[in-house]
Write a protein that holds these residues in place. Structure first.
Motif, PDB file in Angstrom:
ATOM      1  N   PHE A  96      21.094 -10.974  -7.833  1.00  0.00           N
ATOM      2  CA  PHE A  96      22.082 -10.316  -8.928  1.00  0.00           C
ATOM      3  C   PHE A  96      21.482  -9.385 -10.145  1.00  0.00           C
ATOM      4  O   PHE A  96      20.647  -9.767 -10.639  1.00  0.00           O
ATOM      5  CB  PHE A  96      22.997 -11.307  -9.795  1.00  0.00           C
ATOM      6  CG  PHE A  96      24.111 -12.037  -8.887  1.00  0.00           C
ATOM      7  CD1 PHE A  96      25.107 -11.588  -8.810  1.00  0.00           C
ATOM      8  CD2 PHE A  96      23.636 -13.170  -8.331  1.00  0.00           C
ATOM      9  CE1 PHE A  96      26.409 -12.011  -7.900  1.00  0.00           C
ATOM     10  CE2 PHE A  96      24.616 -13.822  -7.658  1.00  0.00           C
ATOM     11  CZ  PHE A  96      25.728 -13.416  -7.165  1.00  0.00           C
ATOM     12  N   VAL A  97      22.129  -8.092 -10.093  1.00  0.00           N
ATOM     13  CA  VAL A  97      21.594  -7.500 -11.425  1.00  0.00           C
ATOM     14  C   VAL A  97      22.943  -7.326 -12.132  1.00  0.00           C
ATOM     15  O   VAL A  97      23.758  -6.596 -11.570  1.00  0.00           O
ATOM     16  CB  VAL A  97      20.943  -6.021 -11.013  1.00  0.00           C
ATOM     17  CG1 VAL A  97      20.655  -5.271 -12.335  1.00  0.00           C
ATOM     18  CG2 VAL A  97      20.042  -6.032 -10.011  1.00  0.00           C
ATOM     19  N   PHE A  98      22.963  -7.578 -13.323  1.00  0.00           N
ATOM     20  CA  PHE A  98      24.413  -7.355 -14.105  1.00  0.00           C
ATOM     21  C   PHE A  98      24.114  -6.353 -15.037  1.00  0.00           C
ATOM     22  O   PHE A  98      23.137  -5.590 -15.309  1.00  0.00           O
ATOM     23  CB  PHE A  98      24.434  -8.581 -15.124  1.00  0.00           C
ATOM     24  CG  PHE A  98      24.776  -9.802 -14.134  1.00  0.00           C
ATOM     25  CD1 PHE A  98      25.980 -10.091 -13.505  1.00  0.00           C
ATOM     26  CD2 PHE A  98      23.773 -10.653 -14.055  1.00  0.00           C
ATOM     27  CE1 PHE A  98      26.117 -11.371 -12.845  1.00  0.00           C
ATOM     28  CE2 PHE A  98      23.705 -11.984 -13.288  1.00  0.00           C
ATOM     29  CZ  PHE A  98      25.164 -12.131 -12.577  1.00  0.00           C
ATOM     30  N   GLN A  99      25.499  -5.704 -15.547  1.00  0.00           N
ATOM     31  CA  GLN A  99      25.593  -4.723 -16.262  1.00  0.00           C
ATOM     32  C   GLN A  99      24.789  -4.796 -17.487  1.00  0.00           C
ATOM     33  O   GLN A  99      24.057  -4.134 -18.107  1.00  0.00           O
ATOM     34  CB  GLN A  99      27.006  -4.315 -16.696  1.00  0.00           C
ATOM     35  CG  GLN A  99      27.021  -2.920 -17.686  1.00  0.00           C
ATOM     36  CD  GLN A  99      28.601  -2.739 -17.773  1.00  0.00           C
ATOM     37  OE1 GLN A  99      29.494  -3.296 -17.260  1.00  0.00           O
ATOM     38  NE2 GLN A  99      28.815  -1.490 -18.636  1.00  0.00           N
ATOM     39  N   SER A 100      24.726  -6.039 -18.270  1.00  0.00           N
ATOM     40  CA  SER A 100      24.227  -6.264 -19.434  1.00  0.00           C
ATOM     41  C   SER A 100      23.092  -7.374 -18.911  1.00  0.00           C
ATOM     42  O   SER A 100      23.285  -8.527 -18.885  1.00  0.00           O
ATOM     43  CB  SER A 100      25.087  -6.852 -20.551  1.00  0.00           C
ATOM     44  OG  SER A 100      25.612  -8.026 -19.824  1.00  0.00           O
ATOM     45  N   TYR A 101      21.839  -6.867 -18.909  1.00  0.00           N
ATOM     46  CA  TYR A 101      20.676  -7.359 -18.148  1.00  0.00           C
ATOM     47  C   TYR A 101      20.514  -8.840 -18.152  1.00  0.00           C
ATOM     48  O   TYR A 101      20.017  -9.298 -17.285  1.00  0.00           O
ATOM     49  CB  TYR A 101      19.212  -6.630 -18.899  1.00  0.00           C
ATOM     50  CG  TYR A 101      19.711  -5.596 -19.415  1.00  0.00           C
ATOM     51  CD1 TYR A 101      20.201  -4.309 -18.525  1.00  0.00           C
ATOM     52  CD2 TYR A 101      19.424  -5.071 -20.770  1.00  0.00           C
ATOM     53  CE1 TYR A 101      20.429  -2.998 -19.136  1.00  0.00           C
ATOM     54  CE2 TYR A 101      19.701  -3.841 -21.220  1.00  0.00           C
ATOM     55  CZ  TYR A 101      20.332  -2.716 -20.347  1.00  0.00           C
ATOM     56  OH  TYR A 101      20.618  -1.681 -20.989  1.00  0.00           O
ATOM     57  N   ASN A 102      21.119  -9.691 -19.076  1.00  0.00           N
ATOM     58  CA  ASN A 102      21.006 -11.067 -19.113  1.00  0.00           C
ATOM     59  C   ASN A 102      19.604 -11.490 -19.029  1.00  0.00           C
ATOM     60  O   ASN A 102      19.663 -12.683 -18.414  1.00  0.00           O
ATOM     61  CB  ASN A 102      21.954 -11.531 -17.937  1.00  0.00           C
ATOM     62  CG  ASN A 102      23.491 -11.531 -17.966  1.00  0.00           C
ATOM     63  OD1 ASN A 102      23.986 -11.079 -19.089  1.00  0.00           O
ATOM     64  ND2 ASN A 102      24.065 -11.767 -17.220  1.00  0.00           N
ATOM     65  N   LEU A 103      18.831 -11.143 -19.905  1.00  0.00           N
ATOM     66  CA  LEU A 103      17.544 -11.656 -19.906  1.00  0.00           C
ATOM     67  C   LEU A 103      17.373 -12.485 -21.020  1.00  0.00           C
ATOM     68  O   LEU A 103      18.324 -12.458 -21.908  1.00  0.00           O
ATOM     69  CB  LEU A 103      16.527 -10.506 -20.144  1.00  0.00           C
ATOM     70  CG  LEU A 103      16.371  -9.251 -19.181  1.00  0.00           C
ATOM     71  CD1 LEU A 103      15.277  -8.125 -19.487  1.00  0.00           C
ATOM     72  CD2 LEU A 103      15.913  -9.806 -17.793  1.00  0.00           C
ATOM     73  N   VAL A 104      16.555 -13.596 -20.713  1.00  0.00           N
ATOM     74  CA  VAL A 104      16.606 -14.697 -21.846  1.00  0.00           C
ATOM     75  C   VAL A 104      15.642 -14.170 -22.810  1.00  0.00           C
ATOM     76  O   VAL A 104      14.456 -13.908 -22.585  1.00  0.00           O
ATOM     77  CB  VAL A 104      15.817 -15.880 -21.209  1.00  0.00           C
ATOM     78  CG1 VAL A 104      15.864 -17.129 -22.169  1.00  0.00           C
ATOM     79  CG2 VAL A 104      16.558 -16.463 -19.975  1.00  0.00           C
ATOM     80  N   PRO A 105      16.163 -14.121 -24.014  1.00  0.00           N
ATOM     81  CA  PRO A 105      15.307 -13.388 -25.063  1.00  0.00           C
ATOM     82  C   PRO A 105      14.028 -13.968 -25.509  1.00  0.00           C
ATOM     83  O   PRO A 105      13.259 -13.194 -26.094  1.00  0.00           O
ATOM     84  CB  PRO A 105      16.312 -13.226 -26.442  1.00  0.00           C
ATOM     85  CG  PRO A 105      17.411 -14.472 -25.880  1.00  0.00           C
ATOM     86  CD  PRO A 105      17.405 -14.580 -24.600  1.00  0.00           C
TER      87      PRO A 105
END
Ligand SMILES: Nc1ncnc2c1ncn2[C@@H]1O[C@H](COP(=O)(O)OP(=O)(O)OP(=O)(O)O)[C@@H](O)[C@H]1O
Ligand SMILES: [Mg+2]
Length: 243
Positions: A96-105
């Motif tokens: 999955f690639v989401f619109q709001s990257y959803n990376l763990v900060p």
């Protein structure tokens, strides 16, 4: 060059989706849609805001289930599978690639990328090698250790694309993957998707409301108010060759 064949990897048969909330209100998001996507295709789901694009991608990705109709992914009827079978399917076959990257900060780029491998039995060394190779391929060679807030939006989205690829998925789903990016970064991300499709033969389904993004796909499915309105294939080969 990856050989294409005619194996169907995603099939929707008269799929309906009705959302309902706690107070009993219902909203019909998909009104019975049917389509097939073959292995190695690069398809854009296109339509205006609220037309049902994210709903379609969530259903393909088995993050949600349909109200009626049948969905088949890689030959398996997802509507008949248990939660643990679905989790395995998602982990082994879908990125999955989401619109709001959803990376763990608080994790670095390479730690974010390798996160989905923690539940698999892959060896750390091999995972790190693959992650480094993919990050280099998307132009992030010097940025393995950077945290998301030290990366630009385009770079974060490239990290998110690599994270989606780390388990070598058969299907890559990208929901408005360029929605938050400037034109240059958007083109960079789309070119990476086109290359992944071409070189690894990954089936790609992306959603967008933007015709200029849709042009990167080889086939477009248009939806409006939860209904497929039309489809078209890429006409000119020259347009795909320049990617
Ligand atoms: N959980 C939910 N509960 C109720 N209605 C919902 C829910 N999720 C989506 N909807 C409705 O379903 C319709 C389709 O939503 P969806 O998110 O699939 O649209 P979209 O095409 O992805 O839109 P956008 O381009 O704005 O992302 C919308 O009208 C939306 O309001
Ligand atoms: Mg959406």
């Amino acid at each position: 060059m990856v050989q294409k064949n005619s194996e169907t990897v995603i099939s929707f048969d008269n799929v309906q989706k009705v959302y309902s909330n706690k107070s009993g209100m219902t909203y019909v998001a998909l009104r019975g849609i049917s389509f097939e996507i073959k292995r190695g295709e690069f398809v854009a789901i296109m339509g205006p805001s609220g037309s049902g694009k994210t709903t379609v991608l969530d259903l393909i990705g088995t993050l949600d289930s349909p109200t009626a109709g049948t969905i088949t992914i890689s030959g398996k009827r997802v509507t008949e599978m248990s939660n643990s079978e679905l989790a395995t399917l998602r982990n082994e076959e879908i990125g999955f690639v989401f619109q709001s990257y959803n990376l763990v900060p608080y994790l670095s780029a390479i730690q974010n990328v390798t996160l989905p491998t923690l539940v698999s039995k892959r060896r750390g060394e091999e995972v790190m090698r693959t992650a480094a190779k993919l990050l280099e391929e998307v132009g992030l060679a010097g940025k393995f250790e950077k945290k998301p807030n030290e990366l630009s939006g385009g770079e974060q989205q490239r990290v998110a694309v690599v994270r989606a690829l780390i388990n070598n998925p058969k299907i890559l789903l990208a929901d408005e993957p360029t929605g938050n990016l400037d034109t240059k970064s958007a083109i960079a991300v789309l070119q990476i998707l086109a290359r992944v499709n071409r070189e690894y033969g990954t089936t790609i389904v992306l959603s967008t409301h933007d015709p200029e993004v849709g042009i990167f796909a080889k086939r477009r499915i248009f939806i409006r108010d939860g209904i497929i309105t039309k489809e078209n294939m890429m006409q000119k080969l020259s347009e795909t060759k320049k990617l």
